[in-house]
Every structure is written in structure tokens, then in C-alpha cells.
Design a protein around this motif. Structure first.
Motif, PDB file in Angstrom:
ATOM      1  N   LEU A  19     -24.832  64.292   9.436  1.00  0.00           N
ATOM      2  CA  LEU A  19     -23.422  64.676   9.614  1.00  0.00           C
ATOM      3  C   LEU A  19     -22.875  65.312   8.337  1.00  0.00           C
ATOM      4  O   LEU A  19     -22.201  66.340   8.382  1.00  0.00           O
ATOM      5  N   SER A  20     -23.190  64.702   7.212  1.00  0.00           N
ATOM      6  CA  SER A  20     -22.733  65.228   5.926  1.00  0.00           C
ATOM      7  C   SER A  20     -23.307  66.623   5.673  1.00  0.00           C
ATOM      8  O   SER A  20     -22.592  67.521   5.202  1.00  0.00           O
ATOM      9  N   ALA A  21     -24.582  66.808   5.992  1.00  0.00           N
ATOM     10  CA  ALA A  21     -25.214  68.120   5.797  1.00  0.00           C
ATOM     11  C   ALA A  21     -24.579  69.170   6.702  1.00  0.00           C
ATOM     12  O   ALA A  21     -24.322  70.298   6.268  1.00  0.00           O
ATOM     13  N   GLY A  22     -24.318  68.820   7.951  1.00  0.00           N
ATOM     14  CA  GLY A  22     -23.688  69.757   8.879  1.00  0.00           C
ATOM     15  C   GLY A  22     -22.296  70.162   8.421  1.00  0.00           C
ATOM     16  O   GLY A  22     -21.936  71.346   8.437  1.00  0.00           O
ATOM     17  N   LEU A  23     -21.511  69.178   7.990  1.00  0.00           N
ATOM     18  CA  LEU A  23     -20.156  69.477   7.512  1.00  0.00           C
ATOM     19  C   LEU A  23     -20.182  70.317   6.236  1.00  0.00           C
ATOM     20  O   LEU A  23     -19.389  71.249   6.084  1.00  0.00           O
ATOM     21  N   GLU A  24     -21.098  69.992   5.339  1.00  0.00           N
ATOM     22  CA  GLU A  24     -21.212  70.770   4.107  1.00  0.00           C
ATOM     23  C   GLU A  24     -21.612  72.213   4.413  1.00  0.00           C
ATOM     24  O   GLU A  24     -21.098  73.143   3.784  1.00  0.00           O
ATOM     25  N   GLY A  84     -31.673  75.607   2.492  1.00  0.00           N
ATOM     26  CA  GLY A  84     -31.232  74.238   2.775  1.00  0.00           C
ATOM     27  C   GLY A  84     -31.575  73.826   4.197  1.00  0.00           C
ATOM     28  O   GLY A  84     -31.953  72.673   4.448  1.00  0.00           O
ATOM     29  N   ASP A  85     -31.449  74.768   5.133  1.00  0.00           N
ATOM     30  CA  ASP A  85     -31.811  74.494   6.525  1.00  0.00           C
ATOM     31  C   ASP A  85     -33.297  74.174   6.642  1.00  0.00           C
ATOM     32  O   ASP A  85     -33.687  73.233   7.339  1.00  0.00           O
ATOM     33  N   VAL A 143     -25.405  72.646  11.270  1.00  0.00           N
ATOM     34  CA  VAL A 143     -24.721  71.973  12.383  1.00  0.00           C
ATOM     35  C   VAL A 143     -25.698  71.753  13.531  1.00  0.00           C
ATOM     36  O   VAL A 143     -25.776  70.661  14.098  1.00  0.00           O
ATOM     37  N   ALA A 144     -26.459  72.784  13.873  1.00  0.00           N
ATOM     38  CA  ALA A 144     -27.441  72.670  14.962  1.00  0.00           C
ATOM     39  C   ALA A 144     -28.537  71.666  14.611  1.00  0.00           C
ATOM     40  O   ALA A 144     -28.966  70.876  15.463  1.00  0.00           O
ATOM     41  N   ILE A 145     -28.970  71.681  13.358  1.00  0.00           N
ATOM     42  CA  ILE A 145     -29.996  70.731  12.923  1.00  0.00           C
ATOM     43  C   ILE A 145     -29.454  69.308  13.020  1.00  0.00           C
ATOM     44  O   ILE A 145     -30.139  68.398  13.490  1.00  0.00           O
ATOM     45  N   ALA A 146     -28.216  69.116  12.580  1.00  0.00           N
ATOM     46  CA  ALA A 146     -27.607  67.785  12.627  1.00  0.00           C
ATOM     47  C   ALA A 146     -27.470  67.287  14.059  1.00  0.00           C
ATOM     48  O   ALA A 146     -27.826  66.141  14.368  1.00  0.00           O
ATOM     49  N   VAL A 147     -26.969  68.125  14.943  1.00  0.00           N
ATOM     50  CA  VAL A 147     -26.804  67.723  16.352  1.00  0.00           C
ATOM     51  C   VAL A 147     -28.148  67.353  16.964  1.00  0.00           C
ATOM     52  O   VAL A 147     -28.298  66.289  17.581  1.00  0.00           O
ATOM     53  N   ALA A 148     -29.146  68.210  16.780  1.00  0.00           N
ATOM     54  CA  ALA A 148     -30.467  67.957  17.356  1.00  0.00           C
ATOM     55  C   ALA A 148     -31.112  66.720  16.738  1.00  0.00           C
ATOM     56  O   ALA A 148     -31.723  65.907  17.447  1.00  0.00           O
ATOM     57  N   GLY A 149     -30.974  66.558  15.433  1.00  0.00           N
ATOM     58  CA  GLY A 149     -31.548  65.394  14.766  1.00  0.00           C
ATOM     59  C   GLY A 149     -30.915  64.098  15.216  1.00  0.00           C
ATOM     60  O   GLY A 149     -31.607  63.102  15.452  1.00  0.00           O
TER      61      GLY A 149
END
Length: 162
Positions: A19-24, A84-85, A143-149
Motif C-alpha cells: 500500500l505504501s509503495a502504491g501511494l508513493e 522501482g516497479d 498501484v497495479a503491483i500493490a493491488v495484485a500483490g
């Protein structure tokens, strides 16, 4: 020791990191290195809580993560994805066996498409309002990585109740 509590705690930590990574990524279009590093550091504890064997389980996870890193590093080379992705996907791949990883990558692709469409729509609305943006659309793929993860990590936690 209650392995379910450890498993849930580790999954919660991973979710918070994602979540933190997606928001950042939304805010700055960057993902700090400490977030993928934290996922890498916590991965062995996750393996242990999930009962992954030292041989051949751990080397398989490491090889899988190396293959995912190589694949997405090539996408970075093609300028199709940020560094980063790539690091976040590779770190997350340490947490998932092959089948859940493939499902996570498919979910990530769909979520990435949705994020890209949202960014294109935002740019089109900006043009209608007289704001002209130059350059390519920068998609916060974190954001996509965070959601999928997050969706992939919930499986081993909640499927035990089904």
C-alpha cells in the motif's frame, strides 16, 4: 507458536508495504528502495511460516524471483517500466509459488491497464479544461503491483476458512 498468527502478521506487513509503495508511486512516480528490500528481508520468515522446505523449495523461489527480475528488467531496458516497479515485482515474487505468481501477474496486467486508462482519461479531461500536458503519460504501475500483490497474498490467509 501459532503459525497462523505469524502468517497473518507477515501478510499484514507485506500489505502495508505494498500500500505504501502504491501511494508513493502515485505521489512521486517513484518507489523507495526500502520497500522492496523489506519484502525481500521478510520473505524467508514467510517461507518458514508457510512450511516451505529449504530444499528444493527455497532455491526454487529464488530462481523464480531471479527469472521475474530478468523479465521485468528487460521491460525496464525497453523503457516500458520503472526500476522501482521491477524491484517491487521481483521482491513480491519471493512470496508466491508459481501458480499464485502467474495469477498475480495476470491480475497486475489487468490492474495496470485500468490504471493506464485512468491516466489517459485524466489527461483527456485536462485537455477539455484547457490544460495541455506534454510528454508521455507516466503510469504509476506500483498501484497495479500493490493491488495484485494484496489479492495474491490474501489467498493463503483466507482460503483456510473456506
Amino acid at each position: 507458536m501459532d503459525w497462523n498468527c505469524l502468517r497473518i502478521g507477515l501478510a499484514l506487513a507485506a500489505v502495508l508495504i505494498l500500500l505504501s509503495a502504491g501511494l508513493e508511486d502515485v505521489r512521486s512516480r517513484e518507489i523507495a528502495d526500502r520497500k522492496p528490500i523489506a519484502l525481500v528481508v521478510l520473505a524467508p520468515a514467510w517461507w518458514w511460516s508457510m512450511g516451505l522446505s529449504l530444499w528444493p523449495g527455497a532455491p526454487i523461489q529464488l530462481a523464480l524471483a531471479a527469472a521475474i527480475f530478468a523479465l521485468f528488467a528487460f521491460a525496464f531496458y525497453l523503457n516500458a517500466m520503472g526500476g522501482g516497479d521491477v524491484k517491487l515485482i521481483a521482491a513480491l515474487s519471493l512470496w508466491l509459488p508459481v501458480q499464485p505468481l502467474v495469477a498475480m501477474l495476470a491480475t497486475m496486467a489487468i490492474a495496470g491497464g485500468a490504471v493506464t486508462l485512468a491516466m489517459l482519461a485524466e489527461r483527456a479531461i485536462g485537455r477539455l479544461r484547457g490544460r495541455v500536458a506534454s510528454g508521455p503519460v507516466e503510469v504509476p504501475y506500483g498501484v497495479a503491483i500493490a493491488v495484485a500483490g494484496i489479492l495474491a497474498l490474501r489467498e493463503p490467509i483466507f482460503n483456510q476458512f473456506v
